[in-house]
Write an enzyme that holds these catalytic residues in place. Structure first.
Site, PDB file in Angstrom:
ATOM      1  N   TYR A  34       0.843  -1.199   0.000  1.00 18.89           N
ATOM      2  CA  TYR A  34       0.000   0.000   0.000  1.00 18.89           C
ATOM      3  C   TYR A  34       0.877   1.247   0.000  1.00 18.89           C
ATOM      4  O   TYR A  34       0.602   2.224  -0.724  1.00 18.89           O
ATOM      5  CB  TYR A  34      -0.933   0.004   1.216  1.00 18.89           C
ATOM      6  CG  TYR A  34      -1.565   1.351   1.474  1.00 18.89           C
ATOM      7  CD1 TYR A  34      -2.605   1.817   0.666  1.00 18.89           C
ATOM      8  CD2 TYR A  34      -1.110   2.175   2.504  1.00 18.89           C
ATOM      9  CE1 TYR A  34      -3.171   3.068   0.889  1.00 18.89           C
ATOM     10  CE2 TYR A  34      -1.672   3.425   2.728  1.00 18.89           C
ATOM     11  CZ  TYR A  34      -2.694   3.860   1.929  1.00 18.89           C
ATOM     12  OH  TYR A  34      -3.247   5.101   2.142  1.00 18.89           O
ATOM     13  N   SER A 116      -3.894  13.756   6.234  1.00 21.77           N
ATOM     14  CA  SER A 116      -4.892  13.288   5.277  1.00 21.77           C
ATOM     15  C   SER A 116      -6.271  13.230   5.914  1.00 21.77           C
ATOM     16  O   SER A 116      -6.419  12.911   7.094  1.00 21.77           O
ATOM     17  CB  SER A 116      -4.500  11.896   4.777  1.00 21.77           C
ATOM     18  OG  SER A 116      -5.534  11.321   3.998  1.00 21.77           O
ATOM     19  N   GLN A 137      -5.499  18.145   4.716  1.00 22.37           N
ATOM     20  CA  GLN A 137      -5.797  17.785   3.326  1.00 22.37           C
ATOM     21  C   GLN A 137      -7.240  17.325   3.227  1.00 22.37           C
ATOM     22  O   GLN A 137      -7.698  16.514   4.041  1.00 22.37           O
ATOM     23  CB  GLN A 137      -4.852  16.684   2.855  1.00 22.37           C
ATOM     24  CG  GLN A 137      -5.129  16.169   1.449  1.00 22.37           C
ATOM     25  CD  GLN A 137      -6.063  14.968   1.432  1.00 22.37           C
ATOM     26  OE1 GLN A 137      -6.170  14.243   2.413  1.00 22.37           O
ATOM     27  NE2 GLN A 137      -6.750  14.770   0.327  1.00 22.37           N
ATOM     28  N   TYR A 139     -10.460  15.622   1.246  1.00 19.14           N
ATOM     29  CA  TYR A 139     -11.254  14.888   0.266  1.00 19.14           C
ATOM     30  C   TYR A 139     -12.719  15.176   0.590  1.00 19.14           C
ATOM     31  O   TYR A 139     -13.068  15.443   1.748  1.00 19.14           O
ATOM     32  CB  TYR A 139     -11.036  13.385   0.377  1.00 19.14           C
ATOM     33  CG  TYR A 139      -9.738  12.855  -0.181  1.00 19.14           C
ATOM     34  CD1 TYR A 139      -9.384  13.039  -1.513  1.00 19.14           C
ATOM     35  CD2 TYR A 139      -8.882  12.106   0.641  1.00 19.14           C
ATOM     36  CE1 TYR A 139      -8.203  12.525  -2.016  1.00 19.14           C
ATOM     37  CE2 TYR A 139      -7.692  11.580   0.139  1.00 19.14           C
ATOM     38  CZ  TYR A 139      -7.363  11.801  -1.190  1.00 19.14           C
ATOM     39  OH  TYR A 139      -6.190  11.273  -1.694  1.00 19.14           O
ATOM     40  N   THR A 165      -7.223  18.238  -2.590  1.00 15.41           N
ATOM     41  CA  THR A 165      -6.704  17.314  -3.602  1.00 15.41           C
ATOM     42  C   THR A 165      -7.713  17.180  -4.731  1.00 15.41           C
ATOM     43  O   THR A 165      -8.883  16.860  -4.483  1.00 15.41           O
ATOM     44  CB  THR A 165      -6.416  15.936  -2.972  1.00 15.41           C
ATOM     45  OG1 THR A 165      -5.410  16.087  -1.973  1.00 15.41           O
ATOM     46  CG2 THR A 165      -5.946  14.949  -4.019  1.00 15.41           C
ATOM     47  N   ARG A 174      -4.684   0.082  -8.504  1.00 17.51           N
ATOM     48  CA  ARG A 174      -3.453  -0.337  -7.827  1.00 17.51           C
ATOM     49  C   ARG A 174      -3.448  -1.853  -7.707  1.00 17.51           C
ATOM     50  O   ARG A 174      -4.074  -2.436  -6.817  1.00 17.51           O
ATOM     51  CB  ARG A 174      -3.354   0.354  -6.467  1.00 17.51           C
ATOM     52  CG  ARG A 174      -3.350   1.876  -6.621  1.00 17.51           C
ATOM     53  CD  ARG A 174      -3.563   2.624  -5.326  1.00 17.51           C
ATOM     54  NE  ARG A 174      -3.917   4.016  -5.614  1.00 17.51           N
ATOM     55  CZ  ARG A 174      -4.377   4.871  -4.710  1.00 17.51           C
ATOM     56  NH1 ARG A 174      -4.538   4.490  -3.457  1.00 17.51           N
ATOM     57  NH2 ARG A 174      -4.679   6.116  -5.064  1.00 17.51           N
ATOM     58  N   LYS A 263      -3.741  20.688  -4.583  1.00 19.68           N
ATOM     59  CA  LYS A 263      -2.794  19.598  -4.822  1.00 19.68           C
ATOM     60  C   LYS A 263      -3.296  18.708  -5.955  1.00 19.68           C
ATOM     61  O   LYS A 263      -4.449  18.276  -5.956  1.00 19.68           O
ATOM     62  CB  LYS A 263      -2.607  18.764  -3.550  1.00 19.68           C
ATOM     63  CG  LYS A 263      -1.653  17.579  -3.689  1.00 19.68           C
ATOM     64  CD  LYS A 263      -1.460  16.901  -2.324  1.00 19.68           C
ATOM     65  CE  LYS A 263      -0.509  15.710  -2.423  1.00 19.68           C
ATOM     66  NZ  LYS A 263      -1.120  14.553  -3.095  1.00 19.68           N
ATOM     67  N   HIS A 287       0.062  12.401  -7.555  1.00 19.52           N
ATOM     68  CA  HIS A 287      -0.366  11.501  -6.492  1.00 19.52           C
ATOM     69  C   HIS A 287       0.644  10.365  -6.290  1.00 19.52           C
ATOM     70  O   HIS A 287       0.279   9.234  -5.971  1.00 19.52           O
ATOM     71  CB  HIS A 287      -1.754  10.921  -6.784  1.00 19.52           C
ATOM     72  CG  HIS A 287      -2.633  10.792  -5.571  1.00 19.52           C
ATOM     73  ND1 HIS A 287      -3.647  11.669  -5.296  1.00 19.52           N
ATOM     74  CD2 HIS A 287      -2.642   9.896  -4.555  1.00 19.52           C
ATOM     75  CE1 HIS A 287      -4.258  11.307  -4.166  1.00 19.52           C
ATOM     76  NE2 HIS A 287      -3.657  10.242  -3.704  1.00 19.52           N
ATOM     77  N   ARG A 290       0.082   7.075  -8.123  1.00 19.75           N
ATOM     78  CA  ARG A 290      -0.945   6.168  -7.594  1.00 19.75           C
ATOM     79  C   ARG A 290      -2.310   6.366  -8.253  1.00 19.75           C
ATOM     80  O   ARG A 290      -3.257   5.650  -7.935  1.00 19.75           O
ATOM     81  CB  ARG A 290      -1.083   6.369  -6.082  1.00 19.75           C
ATOM     82  CG  ARG A 290       0.165   6.004  -5.311  1.00 19.75           C
ATOM     83  CD  ARG A 290       0.123   6.478  -3.874  1.00 19.75           C
ATOM     84  NE  ARG A 290      -0.931   5.885  -3.089  1.00 19.75           N
ATOM     85  CZ  ARG A 290      -0.858   4.681  -2.512  1.00 19.75           C
ATOM     86  NH1 ARG A 290       0.214   3.923  -2.683  1.00 19.75           N
ATOM     87  NH2 ARG A 290      -1.856   4.214  -1.789  1.00 19.75           N
TER      88      ARG A 290
END
Length: 396
Positions: A34, A116, A137, A139, A165, A174, A263, A287, A290
């Site tokens: 991860y 995060s 950050q 989301y 972001t 991934r 970002k 990122h 990712r």
């Protein structure tokens, strides 16, 4: 000094790659991958690091630099060096109270820590642990009301900037996570978990520490009205419903009265849009390789982004930072500072807060040594004359 702290001291650990090997030894494969993995073929992940090899240094020799000044300012924050801990989600599965440990190490080092949204620790606890500047950050997981609640908490807790972001309309593909059974392990259902659970059992010390820390975490800063903190297993679906658009920046700006950092900028067009939206800083980022595989490295696109915005906004670079010389090259190409994620996440996975401190110390020593070898007395003096850049990188 405990066993883990000793394990990351020299001569055992001399560079970030050594921390990576230590993290791989301590963590289950699913957790290590991860941290370590990227999207699809991982070509962008590799390119982020390799791009620094294409830029070479031009030293000034026979110059005495007994003291080099690493200090700078980012959004008005005075920092001891131009390094910011990037937002890394799920740090608590890497080490108990992982986000708090990282913030504490950053505060002790005099640098900024970015938390995060997808943190296992409460943002108030992380801010208290830091003792230094912290950014939050964002989301939009959980919806607008949920995001507004997080913004309000971050303001009250003393976070000094909001990092929005914009490059995650869906989670990247991934493949390591899929092969390791991340989804099945998160399901909590014994049948699907069985083919993958052995990778946890072969790391008994890690597993004991995780269980002592409360087991599989919830996302304490994503509090869904009427339901409480979002469950770990819900994150992929939540990300797919949390696309950030430029229109969203309008209500986010109204809710947050401090500086906003955008970002995920990768083109001059988006950089100029960030300026138009009133952002105070932008992060050139893919990122960490990712999300969308096959895009150019961040160092490669940094010069054209800097040329597009001039001095109207502070430009930061994220991606591929493994050496202090990488920081130097980014600053020479116009970045005010850099964000590093994997570099400290390897340290966190290897030895908790001691590992994060070791990662910061490695990069600081590298940076200082590089400046002295360049004959440059401070990071403020770095410019394009200290590097050779491939001609096709330069903005037309």
């Amino acid at each position: 000094m405990n066993r883990l702290s000793r394990s990351v001291q020299p001569p055992r650990v001399l560079n970030i790659q050594d921390l990576r090997r230590r993290a791989k030894r301590r963590l289950p494969r699913v957790v290590f991958d991860y941290i370590d993995g990227g999207a699809e073929d991982e070509s962008t992940l590799r390119a982020n690091c390799r791009a620094f090899e294409a830029v070479t240094l031009r030293p000034r020799c026979a110059v005495a630099t007994p003291v080099c000044d690493l200090r700078t300012t980012v959004l008005g924050n005075s920092v001891s060096m131009p390094l910011i801990l990037a937002p890394v989600g799920s740090c608590r599965v890497m080490f108990p109270r992982g986000e708090e440990a990282a913030a504490r190490a950053a505060g002790e080092a005099g640098i900024i820590c970015t938390l995060s949204t997808l943190s296992g620790c409460r943002l108030e606890d992380v801010a208290a642990a830091s003792g230094g500047p912290v950014w939050y950050q964002l989301y939009l997981v959980g919806g607008r009301d949920c995001a507004l609640g997080g913004i309000d908490r971050a303001r009250k807790a003393g976070f000094s900037a909001l990092v929005v972001t914009i490059d995650t309309p869906v989670a990247g593909f991934r493949e390591r996570d899929l092969r390791n059974g991340a989804k099945e392990l998160l399901s909590g259902k014994l049948g699907p978990m069985l083919p993958f659970v052995n990778q946890l059992l072969v790391r008994p010390r890690w597993l004991a520490a995780l269980l002592a820390d409360g087991g599989l975490m919830k996302f304490e800063n994503v509090v869904i009205p009427g339901k409480g903190p979002m469950l770990y297993a819900d994150v992929t679906a939540a990300l797919e419903q949390s696309v950030v658009t430029w229109d969203d920046l309008k209500w986010i700006r109204q809710a947050w009265n401090g500086p906003i950092v955008i970002k995920g900028i990768h083109t001059p067009e988006d950089a100029r849009r960030a300026v138009d939206m009133g952002a105070k800083a932008l992060v050139v980022s893919n990122h960490g390789g990712r999300q969308l595989d096959g895009v150019a490295s961040t160092l490669r696109v940094l010069p054209e982004v800097v040329a597009a915005v001039g001095d109207r906004i502070e430009v930061l670079l994220d991606g591929g930072i493994r050496r202090g010389s990488d920081i130097v090259k980014a600053l020479c190409l116009g970045a005010r500072a850099v964000l590093a994620g994997r570099a400290y996440a390897y340290g966190l996975g290897a030895a908790g807060g001691a590992g994060v401190s070791r990662a910061i110390d490695i990069l600081r020593a590298d940076l200082l040594r590089t400046l002295k070898l360049l004959g440059c007395a401070s990071v403020a003096e770095l410019d394009e004359t200290y590097v050779n850049v491939p001609p096709d990188w330069l903005a037309k």
